[in-house]
Design a protein around this motif. Structure first.
Motif, mmCIF file in Angstrom:
data_model
loop_
_atom_site.group_PDB
_atom_site.id
_atom_site.type_symbol
_atom_site.label_atom_id
_atom_site.label_comp_id
_atom_site.label_asym_id
_atom_site.label_seq_id
_atom_site.Cartn_x
_atom_site.Cartn_y
_atom_site.Cartn_z
ATOM 1 N N TYR A 21 38.934 34.229 -42.647
ATOM 2 C CA TYR A 21 38.692 35.386 -43.513
ATOM 3 C C TYR A 21 37.246 35.457 -43.995
ATOM 4 N N VAL A 22 36.673 34.294 -44.329
ATOM 5 C CA VAL A 22 35.329 34.305 -44.921
ATOM 6 C C VAL A 22 34.222 34.159 -43.880
ATOM 7 N N SER A 23 34.565 33.722 -42.677
ATOM 8 C CA SER A 23 33.532 33.486 -41.665
ATOM 9 C C SER A 23 33.010 34.804 -41.106
ATOM 10 N N GLY A 24 31.708 34.843 -40.897
ATOM 11 C CA GLY A 24 31.104 36.038 -40.318
ATOM 12 C C GLY A 24 30.784 35.872 -38.844
ATOM 13 N N SER A 25 30.942 34.665 -38.329
ATOM 14 C CA SER A 25 30.609 34.398 -36.938
ATOM 15 C C SER A 25 31.827 34.644 -36.040
ATOM 16 N N PRO A 26 31.684 35.460 -34.982
ATOM 17 C CA PRO A 26 32.814 35.690 -34.068
ATOM 18 C C PRO A 26 33.325 34.401 -33.408
ATOM 19 N N VAL A 27 32.398 33.480 -33.112
ATOM 20 C CA VAL A 27 32.798 32.213 -32.483
ATOM 21 C C VAL A 27 33.655 31.396 -33.448
ATOM 22 N N LYS A 28 33.206 31.301 -34.698
ATOM 23 C CA LYS A 28 33.966 30.550 -35.698
ATOM 24 C C LYS A 28 35.313 31.219 -35.983
ATOM 25 N N LYS A 29 35.305 32.554 -36.026
ATOM 26 C CA LYS A 29 36.570 33.256 -36.253
ATOM 27 C C LYS A 29 37.570 32.936 -35.146
ATOM 28 N N ARG A 30 37.069 32.891 -33.905
ATOM 29 C CA ARG A 30 37.944 32.583 -32.779
ATOM 30 C C ARG A 30 38.496 31.158 -32.893
ATOM 31 N N ARG A 31 37.662 30.227 -33.319
ATOM 32 C CA ARG A 31 38.114 28.840 -33.484
ATOM 33 C C ARG A 31 39.131 28.714 -34.609
ATOM 34 N N TYR A 32 38.843 29.384 -35.730
ATOM 35 C CA TYR A 32 39.790 29.331 -36.848
ATOM 36 C C TYR A 32 41.127 29.970 -36.457
ATOM 37 N N PHE A 33 41.069 31.067 -35.714
ATOM 38 C CA PHE A 33 42.293 31.734 -35.295
ATOM 39 C C PHE A 33 43.109 30.850 -34.354
ATOM 40 N N THR A 34 42.415 30.170 -33.449
ATOM 41 C CA THR A 34 43.109 29.253 -32.529
ATOM 42 C C THR A 34 43.764 28.102 -33.301
ATOM 43 N N GLY A 35 42.989 27.525 -34.251
ATOM 44 C CA GLY A 35 43.537 26.437 -35.061
ATOM 45 C C GLY A 35 44.716 26.884 -35.892
ATOM 46 N N MET A 36 44.616 28.103 -36.453
ATOM 47 C CA MET A 36 45.703 28.643 -37.260
ATOM 48 C C MET A 36 46.957 28.866 -36.409
ATOM 49 N N SER A 37 46.787 29.369 -35.205
ATOM 50 C CA SER A 37 47.918 29.627 -34.322
ATOM 51 C C SER A 37 48.613 28.339 -33.900
ATOM 52 N N LEU A 38 47.806 27.348 -33.514
ATOM 53 C CA LEU A 38 48.386 26.063 -33.101
ATOM 54 C C LEU A 38 49.088 25.376 -34.268
ATOM 55 N N SER A 39 48.480 25.436 -35.456
ATOM 56 C CA SER A 39 49.084 24.811 -36.632
ATOM 57 C C SER A 39 50.387 25.505 -37.007
ATOM 58 N N LEU A 40 50.414 26.823 -36.856
ATOM 59 C CA LEU A 40 51.637 27.565 -37.159
ATOM 60 C C LEU A 40 52.762 27.170 -36.202
ATOM 61 N N LEU A 41 52.411 26.986 -34.933
ATOM 62 C CA LEU A 41 53.416 26.529 -33.966
ATOM 63 C C LEU A 41 53.950 25.144 -34.341
ATOM 64 N N LEU A 42 53.062 24.269 -34.809
ATOM 65 C CA LEU A 42 53.476 22.936 -35.226
ATOM 66 C C LEU A 42 54.366 22.996 -36.465
ATOM 67 N N VAL A 43 54.067 23.911 -37.385
ATOM 68 C CA VAL A 43 54.925 24.102 -38.558
ATOM 69 C C VAL A 43 56.335 24.489 -38.120
ATOM 70 N N LEU A 44 56.414 25.461 -37.214
ATOM 71 C CA LEU A 44 57.717 25.923 -36.732
ATOM 72 C C LEU A 44 58.453 24.808 -35.991
ATOM 73 N N GLY A 45 57.693 24.005 -35.197
ATOM 74 C CA GLY A 45 58.312 22.894 -34.479
ATOM 75 C C GLY A 45 58.871 21.846 -35.425
ATOM 76 N N CYS A 46 58.115 21.514 -36.479
ATOM 77 C CA CYS A 46 58.579 20.530 -37.465
ATOM 78 C C CYS A 46 59.797 21.042 -38.223
#
Length: 250
Positions: free
Chosen positions: A147-172
């Motif tokens: 949300y706070v990042s202005g860099s497209p590269v960082k946004k993409r990394r945060y989005f990927t991390g958020m997606s993977l973490s959400l999958l892990l939450v659902l798996g747990c």
């Protein structure tokens, strides 16, 4: 009013202290090898409605040391239900089961059922919940970074991390709920009378099928007032007197 509150507060402290004293006294006797004394303290805890993997583990091990195989297996099985990840529980349960000398073959889990069971019992269901909370915090951090990042590269990394973490939450969460459901739906029971007859019908005059040793494990399919229809470890079924078995979750 203040006097009454003080009285009830003191009473509550005394009751909690007494319960803790009983468990601690059992542990003290257990460490000294006074297993009969330890059993009496632990059974008071169980009679008071207390439970826990440590309580049932110590109680089951104490019964084993007293050569009482059926209650030993019963309480060690309850301990394993509460904490399937504790290797000491599994080890002591194995020792007790060897003393049972049940001659019926064991029907092993196979295929996907076995794989799912082994995967979800890596942790107990409450620990799965704690891991899910941890990954949920990671999701929040990644979302905040996105949300706070202005860099497209960082946004993409945060989005990927958020997606993977959400999958892990659902798996747990899935693993925790699956294991909790396994514990709640467990209908297993332990035979408490040696050479218990298994009958083809719920009456004494029917054809006897097999005799079970004290400490054998069965699974309750249905019950009447005096009889229980059970599945045996070899997948056979039959009827036993309800007084001859004790369910892990009555």
């Amino acid at each position: 009013m203040k006097l009454n509150l003080a009285f009830w507060g003191l009473l509550l402290v005394c009751l909690v202290g007494h319960a803790q004293d009983a468990f601690d006294a059992g542990n003290k006797a257990y460490r000294k090898g006074k297993y009969a004394e330890a059993i009496s303290y632990y059974e008071k805890e169980v009679a008071a409605g207390k439970t826990g993997a440590a309580l049932h583990f110590n109680l089951g091990t104490s019964y084993y040391q007293q050569q009482q195989i059926a209650p030993a297996i019963y309480h060690l099985e309850k301990a394993r239900l509460l904490d399937p990840t504790d290797n000491a529980i599994t080890t002591n349960l194995g020792y007790a089961q060897e003393r049972c000398k049940d001659t019926l073959p064991q029907l092993p889990q196979v295929g996907f059922e076995k794989m799912l069971h082994e995967a979800t019992t890596v942790l107990s269901y409450d620990r799965w919940g704690m891991v899910a909370i941890g990954w949920a915090l990671v999701v929040f951090v990644c979302f905040a970074g996105y949300y706070v990042s202005g860099s497209p590269v960082k946004k993409r990394r945060y989005f990927t991390g958020m997606s993977l973490s959400l999958l892990l939450v659902l798996g747990c969460l899935f693993a925790g709920f699956f294991q909790k459901n396994e514990v709640n739906s467990d209908r297993s029971a332990i035979v408490f009378q040696d050479r218990t007859e298994v009958w083809s019908e719920p009456r004494m005059g029917s054809e006897p099928k097999v005799k079970l040793r004290e400490g054998a494990k069965v699974w309750v399919l249905s019950k009447t007032a005096q009889w229980a229809n059970v599945r045996l470890s070899d997948a056979g079924t039959g009827w036993v007197k309800r007084t001859s078995i004790r369910e892990l979750q009555p």
